[in-house]
Scaffold this active site. Structure first.
Site, PDB file in Angstrom:
ATOM      1  N   HIS A  77      65.858   8.596 -67.162  1.00 49.34           N
ATOM      2  CA  HIS A  77      65.652   7.146 -67.159  1.00 49.34           C
ATOM      3  C   HIS A  77      66.190   6.492 -68.441  1.00 49.34           C
ATOM      4  CE1 HIS A  77      61.860   7.899 -69.505  1.00 49.34           C
ATOM      5  NE2 HIS A  77      62.147   6.699 -69.996  1.00 49.34           N
ATOM      6  N   ASP A 124      63.080  13.779 -64.020  1.00 49.71           N
ATOM      7  CA  ASP A 124      63.517  12.797 -65.005  1.00 49.71           C
ATOM      8  C   ASP A 124      64.157  13.534 -66.196  1.00 49.71           C
ATOM      9  OD1 ASP A 124      63.891  10.512 -66.471  1.00 49.71           O
ATOM     10  OD2 ASP A 124      61.769  10.295 -67.052  1.00 49.71           O
ATOM     11  N   SER A 223      60.750   8.340 -75.332  1.00 51.36           N
ATOM     12  CA  SER A 223      61.246   8.971 -74.105  1.00 51.36           C
ATOM     13  C   SER A 223      62.509   9.789 -74.380  1.00 51.36           C
ATOM     14  CB  SER A 223      61.556   7.913 -73.051  1.00 51.36           C
ATOM     15  OG  SER A 223      60.379   7.331 -72.563  1.00 51.36           O
TER      16      SER A 223
END
Length: 429
Positions: A77, A124, A223
């Site tokens: 992402h 992801d 992230s």
């Protein structure tokens, strides 16, 4: 085509969970590595800082890790639908990177759906191609990723470390210095129960909680960064890629979610051509060639000293051995045995009769002892043998000992001519 898009959207909503969110989308929280500490220079040499630009020109921040000199690992992402990525490596302070460069090449896992990028979903995970080769050193090093044998391992209760440049508040700027925090790994069952049995908690997911503070967590801007653990062999291993947190905030005490890289080795190799998989037997096999190395060289070391030592030992007695047969010891087999043990000093020192070997010789010649009553030393049985050998007069040692000459003359008193000469010698003395 529109029907296909609708189907994809519907499939995407099947993964949607209102309780989960990307760290970048969390609201009303102090968004950063929560309750952590600033990193020291070189503490995380595998850490990457990513700044991605989307088609609209907006900039987003994420983390990543170094897999090799030309490849990096991050969350899908973070790179999905981006047009360019600026990478910083070898630093804790973003203003002083060891290397900074730009790339546009990335590969997201094929099961990750980029169309619904804003929705938390499994798989992801993504790869970044640097387009150049990093120079490894104290500040830049690759990280070993979880192997395929441990992809479903239950790490519950073990410690792990997360790191990143998460923003200091929601929507705010990122800090200049890298932060890190210790976390406690949980089982997937505990993580799934915390999120009401969400289908997002798949076998490829791994979760953490705070160790001594429930607010310890990853958050906005973290992230794609690494989650590391000390593996069974004592080496640091990346066991997760930062993916999601609770929608209600990073500090609420809910588990943080990561993606296990051990599930994707086949895909890594397909994309990069590099096999990042490994097993625990490899470190034990590594020392074998090192032990074989000295074994091959060990026979050469003793050979070199043995060659000079072996000739030196026999050479020393061989050079002095010809002197032994010149002496009257040729007739007695016992005498050559004594010089070999006592060295050539036997004939030179008068202390030879004191050695234990000398009394052995008279024991063999004991019948000759009563013939000469004047013997005061064990050398007398050897002296009568001197006149029998023609070499006796040539050795200077015979005349030097007066006692031996007198004993020899007394033993030959039977001859009148020689007795007179002996008496004359005695009178002169």
């Amino acid at each position: 085509m529109l029907g296909a898009l609708v189907i994809v959207a519907l499939v995407g909503t099947a993964f949607a969970d209102p309780n989960l969110a990307f760290p970048e989308d969390v609201r009303m929280s102090a968004s950063r590595i929560v309750s952590g500490w600033e990193a020291q220079e070189g503490q995380f040499p595998f850490q990457l800082s990513l700044r991605m630009v989307n088609p609209a020109g907006s900039v987003f921040g994420c983390g990543g890790s170094i897999l090799s000199a030309e490849w990096g690992l991050t969350a899908a992402h973070c790179t999905a639908n981006r047009v360019t990525i600026v990478i910083r490596a070898g630093t804790t302070n973003l203003t002083r990177p060891s290397e900074i460069f730009e790339t546009t090449t990335y590969f997201n896992h094929p099961l990750y759906n980029e169309i619904i990028q804003g929705t938390v979903q499994p798989h992801d995970i993504g790869l970044i191609k640097f387009g150049r080769s990093l120079t490894f050193g104290d500040l830049i090093q690759p990280i070993r990723i979880q192997n395929s044998l441990s992809m479903n391992k239950n790490y519950a209760g073990q410690l792990a470390t997360a790191s990143g440049w998460g923003a200091t508040w929601t929507g705010g700027s990122s800090p200049e210095v890298l932060n890190w925090v210790n976390l406690r790994l949980t089982s997937n069952e505990e993580c799934s129960a915390a999120y009401g049995g969400s289908a997002i908690i798949a076998p490829s997911t791994i979760c953490t909680r705070g160790v001594d503070n429930p607010t310890q967590s990853t958050c906005q801007g973290d992230s794609g960064g690494p989650l590391t653990n000390i593996d069974e062999d004592g080496l640091i291993t990346q066991v997760g890629v930062t993916s999601f947190v609770s929608y209600y905030g990073c500090h609420v005490g809910q588990p943080s979610g990561f993606i296990r890289p051990g599930h994707y080795h086949a895909w890594f190799t397909q994309v990069t051509g590099i096999d990042f998989d490994w097993d625990y037997a490899a470190p034990t096999e590594a020392p074998e060639p090192t032990t074989e190395g000295p074994e091959d060289e060990s026979p050469e070391v003793p050979d070199s000293p043995e060659v000079p030592d072996s000739p030196e030992v026999p050479d020393s007695p061989e050079e002095e051995s010809p002197e032994v047969p010149d002496s009257p010891e040729e007739e007695s087999p016992e005498v050559p045995d004594s010089p070999e043990e006592e060295s050539p000093e036997v004939p030179d020192s008068p202390e030879v009769p004191d050695s234990p070997e000398v009394p052995d010789s008279p024991e063999e010649e004991s019948p000759e002892v009563p013939d000469s009553p004047e013997d005061e030393s064990p050398e007398l049985p050897d002296s009568p043998e001197a006149p029998e050998s023609p070499e006796a007069p040539e050795s200077p040692e015979a005349p030097e000992s007066s006692e031996s000459s007198e004993s020899s003359e007394s033993s030959e008193s039977s001859q009148s001519s020689e007795s007179s000469s002996s008496e004359s010698n005695e009178s002169d003395e």
